[in-house]
Design a protein around this motif. Structure first.
Motif, mmCIF file in Angstrom:
data_model
loop_
_atom_site.group_PDB
_atom_site.id
_atom_site.type_symbol
_atom_site.label_atom_id
_atom_site.label_comp_id
_atom_site.label_asym_id
_atom_site.label_seq_id
_atom_site.Cartn_x
_atom_site.Cartn_y
_atom_site.Cartn_z
ATOM 1 N N CYS A 176 -7.000 -2.008 0.211
ATOM 2 C CA CYS A 176 -6.435 -2.022 1.348
ATOM 3 C C CYS A 176 -7.477 -2.219 2.570
ATOM 4 O O CYS A 176 -8.152 -1.443 2.622
ATOM 5 C CB CYS A 176 -5.372 -0.670 1.764
ATOM 6 S SG CYS A 176 -4.562 -0.514 3.172
ATOM 7 N N CYS A 178 -6.910 1.495 4.791
ATOM 8 C CA CYS A 178 -7.312 2.915 4.088
ATOM 9 C C CYS A 178 -8.170 2.925 2.927
ATOM 10 O O CYS A 178 -8.529 3.794 2.474
ATOM 11 C CB CYS A 178 -5.844 3.736 3.707
ATOM 12 S SG CYS A 178 -5.030 2.973 2.545
ATOM 13 N N CYS A 238 0.802 -1.244 -0.097
ATOM 14 C CA CYS A 238 -0.008 0.118 0.024
ATOM 15 C C CYS A 238 0.937 1.334 -0.131
ATOM 16 O O CYS A 238 1.675 1.327 0.929
ATOM 17 C CB CYS A 238 -1.102 -0.120 1.198
ATOM 18 S SG CYS A 238 -1.955 1.498 1.389
ATOM 19 N N ARG A 251 0.052 -4.782 2.861
ATOM 20 C CA ARG A 251 -1.340 -4.906 3.540
ATOM 21 C C ARG A 251 -1.985 -6.119 3.051
ATOM 22 O O ARG A 251 -1.878 -6.124 1.709
ATOM 23 C CB ARG A 251 -2.320 -3.509 3.555
ATOM 24 C CG ARG A 251 -1.576 -2.283 4.223
ATOM 25 C CD ARG A 251 -2.108 -2.537 5.696
ATOM 26 N NE ARG A 251 -1.591 -1.026 6.167
ATOM 27 C CZ ARG A 251 -0.966 -0.899 7.424
ATOM 28 N NH1 ARG A 251 -0.692 -2.213 8.209
ATOM 29 N NH2 ARG A 251 -0.819 0.200 7.966
ATOM 30 N N CYS A 297 -0.337 3.683 2.998
ATOM 31 C CA CYS A 297 0.285 3.052 4.387
ATOM 32 C C CYS A 297 1.690 3.245 4.467
ATOM 33 O O CYS A 297 2.166 3.102 5.487
ATOM 34 C CB CYS A 297 -0.598 1.914 4.825
ATOM 35 S SG CYS A 297 -2.318 2.034 4.761
HETATM 36 ZN ZN ZN Z 1 -3.428 1.401 2.986
#
Ligand code: ZN
Length: 141
Positions: free
Chosen positions: A111, A114, A81, A88, A84
């Motif tokens: 994800c 998020c 990701c 993930r 992030c």
């Molecule tokens: Zn993420």
């Protein structure tokens, strides 16, 4: 800002000045001085002020170790990701395949943290593997 520099350009048996190493890696000399001062790049002082001489082999190993430490390898059921900045798992039921060209596909998923769409660029020959890696995991949960 460039985050990766090609450390393979550094010759192990050659000394470098801050300026010559900066020119080689396409970074400002101030960046090299900051690496020496804050990030632990080793150097030998020729005089009290300038020039600073850097050992090619030491600079190369330092640079390689620094870039290796930044890597975030993904587990088989994870995608990276970019929001992030971590590997993930994808959200349940979000896995899908998007054909890219005659040989390539893009595996997509969201994800779990998020909700950003994550991508895994792969080949058609690997399609069965991709489905096993991502789709089964997402449906079992
Ligand atoms: Zn993420």
């Amino acid at each position: 800002m460039q985050r990766k520099h090609d450390y393979r350009l550094i010759k192990s048996h050659r000394p470098y000045t801050v300026e010559s190493l900066g020119k080689l890696l396409d970074v400002h000399p101030a960046t090299i001085r900051a690496w020496i001062k804050k990030a632990g790049l080793s150097c030998a002082m020729v005089s009290d002020s300038r020039p600073i001489i850097l050992n090619g082999a030491k600079a190369k190993t330092w640079m390689k170790a620094r870039q290796e430490a930044k890597k975030r390898p993904c587990a088989p059921d994870e995608m990276y990701c970019v929001k992030c900045k971590e590997p993930r798992q994808i959200a349940k039921g979000s896995f899908r395949i998007k054909p890219s060209n005659s040989r390539k596909v893009i595996a997509l998923g969201e994800c779990v943290i998020c909700g950003l769409t994550l991508r895994n660029f792969n080949t058609r020959s690997n399609l069965a593997n991709l489905k096993a890696q991502y789709a089964s995991k997402a449906s079992n949960d």
